[in-house]
Design a protein around this motif. Sequence first.
Motif, PDB file in Angstrom:
ATOM      1  N   MET A 181       0.956  -1.261   0.089  1.00 28.73           N
ATOM      2  CA  MET A 181      -0.117   0.085   0.110  1.00 28.73           C
ATOM      3  C   MET A 181       0.789   1.265   0.036  1.00 28.73           C
ATOM      4  N   ALA A 182       1.802   1.249   0.816  1.00 22.53           N
ATOM      5  CA  ALA A 182       2.898   2.415   0.805  1.00 22.53           C
ATOM      6  C   ALA A 182       3.599   2.500  -0.473  1.00 22.53           C
ATOM      7  N   THR A 183       3.971   1.588  -1.167  1.00 25.04           N
ATOM      8  CA  THR A 183       4.645   1.621  -2.428  1.00 25.04           C
ATOM      9  C   THR A 183       3.553   1.967  -3.285  1.00 25.04           C
ATOM     10  N   ALA A 184       2.275   1.694  -3.531  1.00 22.73           N
ATOM     11  CA  ALA A 184       1.213   2.023  -4.386  1.00 22.73           C
ATOM     12  C   ALA A 184       0.848   3.412  -4.481  1.00 22.73           C
TER      13      ALA A 184
ATOM     14  N   ALA B  61       3.338   2.109  -9.901  1.00 26.93           N
ATOM     15  CA  ALA B  61       4.150   2.895  -8.907  1.00 26.93           C
ATOM     16  C   ALA B  61       5.730   2.286  -8.850  1.00 26.93           C
ATOM     17  N   SER B  62       5.850   0.943  -9.033  1.00 25.84           N
ATOM     18  CA  SER B  62       7.199   0.309  -8.987  1.00 25.84           C
ATOM     19  C   SER B  62       7.605   0.471 -10.220  1.00 25.84           C
ATOM     20  N   VAL B  63       7.181   0.944 -11.277  1.00 26.39           N
ATOM     21  CA  VAL B  63       7.929   1.110 -12.438  1.00 26.39           C
ATOM     22  C   VAL B  63       8.317   2.464 -12.358  1.00 26.39           C
ATOM     23  N   ARG B  64       7.613   3.368 -11.862  1.00 23.08           N
ATOM     24  CA  ARG B  64       7.958   4.783 -12.011  1.00 23.08           C
ATOM     25  C   ARG B  64       9.137   4.715 -10.779  1.00 23.08           C
ATOM     26  N   ALA B  65       9.462   4.097  -9.769  1.00 18.35           N
ATOM     27  CA  ALA B  65      10.382   4.182  -8.571  1.00 18.35           C
ATOM     28  C   ALA B  65      11.494   3.647  -9.122  1.00 18.35           C
ATOM     29  N   ALA B  66      11.458   2.583 -10.348  1.00 16.01           N
ATOM     30  CA  ALA B  66      12.717   1.812 -10.687  1.00 16.01           C
ATOM     31  C   ALA B  66      13.393   2.620 -11.766  1.00 16.01           C
ATOM     32  N   ASP B  67      12.774   3.557 -12.637  1.00 20.04           N
ATOM     33  CA  ASP B  67      13.336   4.182 -13.652  1.00 20.04           C
ATOM     34  C   ASP B  67      12.707   5.647 -13.662  1.00 20.04           C
ATOM     35  N   GLU B  68      13.529   6.579 -13.776  1.00 24.57           N
ATOM     36  CA  GLU B  68      13.124   7.850 -14.354  1.00 24.57           C
ATOM     37  C   GLU B  68      12.475   7.964 -15.456  1.00 24.57           C
ATOM     38  N   GLU B  69      13.171   7.164 -16.529  1.00 26.06           N
ATOM     39  CA  GLU B  69      12.404   6.999 -17.873  1.00 26.06           C
ATOM     40  C   GLU B  69      12.224   5.706 -18.140  1.00 26.06           C
TER      41      GLU B  69
END
Length: 686
Positions: free
Chosen positions: A336-339, A369-377
């Motif tokens: 939940m915190a990640t999302a 949310a995990s995709v955004r946290a992993a890569d800027e692009e």
Amino acid sequence: MDAERQAGRRAWVPLTVGACVLLALCLTYVLGFGEGAKTLADRVALVMMVLAVLTLVVSLRRGTGAAAVEDGAALAGRLGQTVASVELLSRRVIGGDRVPVRVTFAFRRSAHARSATRPLVPNGTLDGLVVDYRAVRPRRLVITGEPGAGKSVLARAFVAEFNRSRAEAEPVPVLLPLGDWGRQELFHDWVVRHLVRDYGCTRAHAAQVMDLGLVLPVLDGLDELDEPGVPLPESRAQQVLDALTGHRSGFEPAPVVLTCRTGLYDVLEASGRPMLDSARVEIDPVEAHEAGRFLAMRRGAVHREGDWRPVLDELRARPQGVLAQSLSTPWRLVAMATAYEQIEDPGGLLGAASEQEVTDRMFVRFIPASVRAADEEARYSPERVHVWLHQLARQLDTGGGAGNTLVLPELARSSGALWARVLYAATVGLLTLVTLRAFLLDDVLGGTGWGFSLLVVGIAVLALLHLRPKGYRLILRSAMWLPPWRSPLWAVAAKATLTGRNRWGFVVSSALPALIMWRTLAPEQLGGMGDWTMVLATLPMLALCVGLLAGQVLDAAVVGPSGWPRGGALLALALLCPTAVLMSLSLRAGLGLDAYTFPLALFGVLYCALSGDTVMYLCWLLVHFRRVPFRLSRFLDWCHAAGLIRVTGGVYQFRHREFQEWLARHPVPLTCPTAPARNPATARTP
């Protein structure tokens, strides 16, 4: 030690038989059915073939555990170093952002008489689990909890902390997923198999540390072995408990740690056949005030206090409400915190009418949310990530993995991969026919032709043996795991290869590449070609062989599960170098098309025999090229960095079984419910 010697002899038998067969084929070539090896070049070729056989046997002997007499404490120390490098507790798993979830537990009384003694004053916290375990006699522990309660987290933390403070006489804790334990496999053999597959041990050394009681199995996922409705006496879970009850070290019960869901273990304990001589701990649910503390300390709540205040107020006002119950496990709390931490408004959870609805809303946002946290692009779009992970989740559900364990080399042997195996068999058959075509069309087969044809058929048979359920390996898979090309592990591998006892294996294994160089470089009077230009074509092969030999000294678990495809690719390049040499010679001689296809087919068959697992994996990817990315290992490594996949030893697993099952039920991303309006100034563009 007798068991180790017997295991070494059993491993040595197929190598001896194979060496005798290859040497017999060499003898057939020499005799030539009356022709014989008349020229000096033929004699040099014969010497190269014999030395190639000896080099292959010596190399394989190294991989089957020739040094089984090594000191057990030294072996345990090396295993402990490997475990320490790969099983460190990832802070992201329990929350990251410097604020972990506080996991607590309590000892429970057993319903039977044969239980282990418990500590008088238990710590009952994540940091004190090892201290509590050392006070248990015998050292057998069962960790139970509700789904998502943190059983795997607690087990992983136990492995990291126990290994950090392990005394020399204590066993090495090793985290092992239970999903692939077969009904007919002995527990001892199953652990040995995982030590070889996941931690890079030789089979003889793995058997030695097991026989000496220097391995502490930490078994995760007892509740994931059986489908619903399986009768308890016939279940795999009951078989595991019976095997663990009989698992002993001398006359004492051997140490073991086991995780299981509370409901299932209550049933197993009530049946009268639990794991005897063990203590049991129950993980406590996360209280609403602890969930509020954790979320309030996250950077998202600190930076967007207005968005998070309604959620925190709801947890304080209704500690037994739907939201509090939905966040009562560490896994859901972290998800939940990640999302919702970056741009999503967590207030959208307040209108959920059930825990399932809360879970669905979280998981819809968890992947983006995990995709955004992993890569800027973003390298991959959230939609593609969802679809690919759905296919892998379905593959595990249909037997492609071990329930929740994704083993890349075993994908083509799964129950749903028939077409991949058919494609592999057809490939081997086609390559064999193309290789034999030059001889089958001749009117008269000389001795050299017969000998070579028999050799090719023998190689093809070895290649087809990879289709067996347990496979067949001329080269141990644990010796084929290579780190990324720019990894500092290469320097460690090179140093270990050229120093100590490994240098002799390096010298022997380098004999064949050196002979090929000599054959290319030596003058014609000494049986060579005397062609300096061909030296430039053979030098890359020598460099690639050195890379393969250096990679053998690294443990598979240190390299990671993506190292296996790299090893197969490097071996393919090593075989393509002599292929390029033969094709260039054919080009210079002005030969026809058959002269070009012949070396390619020959080395293709040889590659299938040496690394059939890699070819079968490629066949599986070709069959599923529209469902999963072709560079699957690279994608899974990215998912691991993004927090969607976890790595245990040398295998991949989904972050949680609940997440895997949710993905299997949703083939395409769900549409996120419209969130309440927010202040644009506080939003961040993804």
